[in-house]
Design a protein around this motif. Sequence first.
Motif, PDB file in Angstrom:
ATOM      1  N   PHE A   1      17.985 -15.127 -17.256  1.00  0.00           N
ATOM      2  CA  PHE A   1      18.524 -16.186 -16.409  1.00  0.00           C
ATOM      3  C   PHE A   1      18.156 -15.964 -14.947  1.00  0.00           C
ATOM      4  O   PHE A   1      18.400 -14.893 -14.379  1.00  0.00           O
ATOM      5  N   GLY A   2      17.555 -16.987 -14.363  1.00  0.00           N
ATOM      6  CA  GLY A   2      17.194 -16.926 -12.952  1.00  0.00           C
ATOM      7  C   GLY A   2      16.011 -16.039 -12.635  1.00  0.00           C
ATOM      8  O   GLY A   2      15.715 -15.799 -11.466  1.00  0.00           O
ATOM      9  N   ARG A   3      15.300 -15.563 -13.666  1.00  0.00           N
ATOM     10  CA  ARG A   3      14.157 -14.670 -13.452  1.00  0.00           C
ATOM     11  C   ARG A   3      12.922 -15.204 -14.185  1.00  0.00           C
ATOM     12  O   ARG A   3      12.386 -14.544 -15.079  1.00  0.00           O
ATOM     13  N   PRO A   4      12.467 -16.393 -13.833  1.00  0.00           N
ATOM     14  CA  PRO A   4      11.330 -16.972 -14.557  1.00  0.00           C
ATOM     15  C   PRO A   4      10.037 -16.182 -14.423  1.00  0.00           C
ATOM     16  O   PRO A   4       9.119 -16.372 -15.223  1.00  0.00           O
ATOM     17  N   GLU A   5       9.966 -15.285 -13.435  1.00  0.00           N
ATOM     18  CA  GLU A   5       8.758 -14.462 -13.315  1.00  0.00           C
ATOM     19  C   GLU A   5       8.605 -13.524 -14.504  1.00  0.00           C
ATOM     20  O   GLU A   5       7.521 -12.969 -14.734  1.00  0.00           O
ATOM     21  N   ARG A   6       9.662 -13.353 -15.287  1.00  0.00           N
ATOM     22  CA  ARG A   6       9.592 -12.499 -16.474  1.00  0.00           C
ATOM     23  C   ARG A   6       9.271 -13.287 -17.748  1.00  0.00           C
ATOM     24  O   ARG A   6       9.255 -12.716 -18.841  1.00  0.00           O
TER      25      ARG A   6
END
Length: 218
Positions: A146-151
């Motif tokens: 959640f909130g970490r689309p770079e992953r």
Amino acid sequence: MKLDPQTALAGKSLLLLDFDGPVCSVFAGYPAPQIAAELVVELRTFAPQLADTLGSERDPMEVLRAAAGSLSRAEVERVDEQLTQAELAAVESAEPTAGMADLIATARRVGLAVAVVSNNSAGPIAKYLKRHGLDGDIGAVIGRPFGRPERMKPDPYLLHEALSAIKVGASDAVFIGDSLTDVEAGTSAGVMTVGFANKPGKALRLREAGAEVVVDSF
């Protein structure tokens, strides 16, 4: 070419599956371009300049990535929450991919663990699996943090998380995905990757991206 389970699963102990495509068509009844447009409308309320650059974007994941590149963590989470709610609605009308339930059953019958690794959020995935009676066969659901689309894929983070959760080495797993980002993530993680060419023209692109096997049905 149809997937041959005996060949694809031979010598493996873990079957990794992307969700949208291999398991089901998530946005069959709630189209991805519509969700992307709704995210952009919401962005206009607090990030109008970014929204102006995304007016023609049809992929909600790309809207989320763009938000992560320009906005605060709290604002990115706001976009992610709206996308997650849309995914929860979308799985109500998602269409199962023909043959996948049988492949999952075959994998379990011959002793493989099965996990889902997806850029979709874990909650909607779990909802779909339960709705279709597949939850008992899935050992782990690894969705986007959640909130970490770079992953999200193509980063191999999700695959590493699945391997860790099931306690399996990369060489003992096979991953089925339908996108170039899936192939890139699988290759980066050191996992044998099968490309699912579920649309015309995909097979060549998946092969060129490095998929070891390309199939068009299960």
